[in-house]
Design a protein around this motif. Sequence first.
Motif, PDB file in Angstrom:
ATOM      1  N   ILE A  64      -1.787   2.427  -0.102  1.00 21.83           N
ATOM      2  CA  ILE A  64      -1.745   1.014   0.274  1.00 21.83           C
ATOM      3  C   ILE A  64      -2.618   0.729   1.492  1.00 21.83           C
ATOM      4  N   CYS A  65      -2.694   1.671   2.421  1.00 23.86           N
ATOM      5  CA  CYS A  65      -3.506   1.477   3.625  1.00 23.86           C
ATOM      6  C   CYS A  65      -4.970   1.836   3.422  1.00 23.86           C
ATOM      7  N   GLN A 100       1.733  -6.179   0.230  1.00 22.56           N
ATOM      8  CA  GLN A 100       0.990  -4.939   0.021  1.00 22.56           C
ATOM      9  C   GLN A 100       1.445  -4.244  -1.259  1.00 22.56           C
TER      10      GLN A 100
END
Length: 241
Positions: A64-65, A100
Amino acid sequence: MSKRIIVVSGKGGTGKSTFAVNTALSLAYRKYRTLLLDMNTGLRTLDLYLGVQDRAIYDIYDVICGRCGMEQALLTSVYSPYLGLIPACQTRDVEISTEQLRSFLDGAASRYDFVILDCPPGIGGRIDACVPCADAAAIVLTSDYAAVRDADATEDYLIRSGIMNRGYIVNRMMPALIQSGIEPDVSVIDTRLKCRMLGMIAEEESIRAATSAGVPVVTIRDSYIAQNFDRITDRLMSAIR
């Protein structure tokens, strides 16, 4: 478009994660492309239960990051090429927002038929990011009074959050305790919860042994336990169609 199912429980110790693993593999054995997401931040277990802990380098937070791609974090099960797992992050102070998570799930939607999200127990906190992304919920509880009460509160939370497709599973049942009146029977549980019961799973040493060995019990395809999981999976699928 994938169907997204959250697996939840009112309290810990209900066997929620064991249920999530075996249900995901039951779907994979039918050749449904299934993604299993461990959302238990700081307390991940699904990599152990699938026997892939030595291959877990990246996690859902890394994906996700943008620290890695989905393929780098994805662990394909040795029991079925149709099942993939992305582990949870082991660091407890990270947070994943609904936006997210939804963005990630939307990106994976065309690749999978089902996404199973194994959520943290209880209500509020990190589970809040998962619930708005779900099409359906499986509530796992045991037959003790505390678990029933907590499952009832969890279902109310899901209703308030707009999750209308729900079902519950009574796990780790001990008939002797029910017959003696120490724990409530199924009819009492059914009056407390508002959704359909998807099935019951007895407390079995074989399930615990299989989980500890990293071999989901449904891999023993000719066992009555695997057949029971398959029937519960059938009912879960029908609840979200």
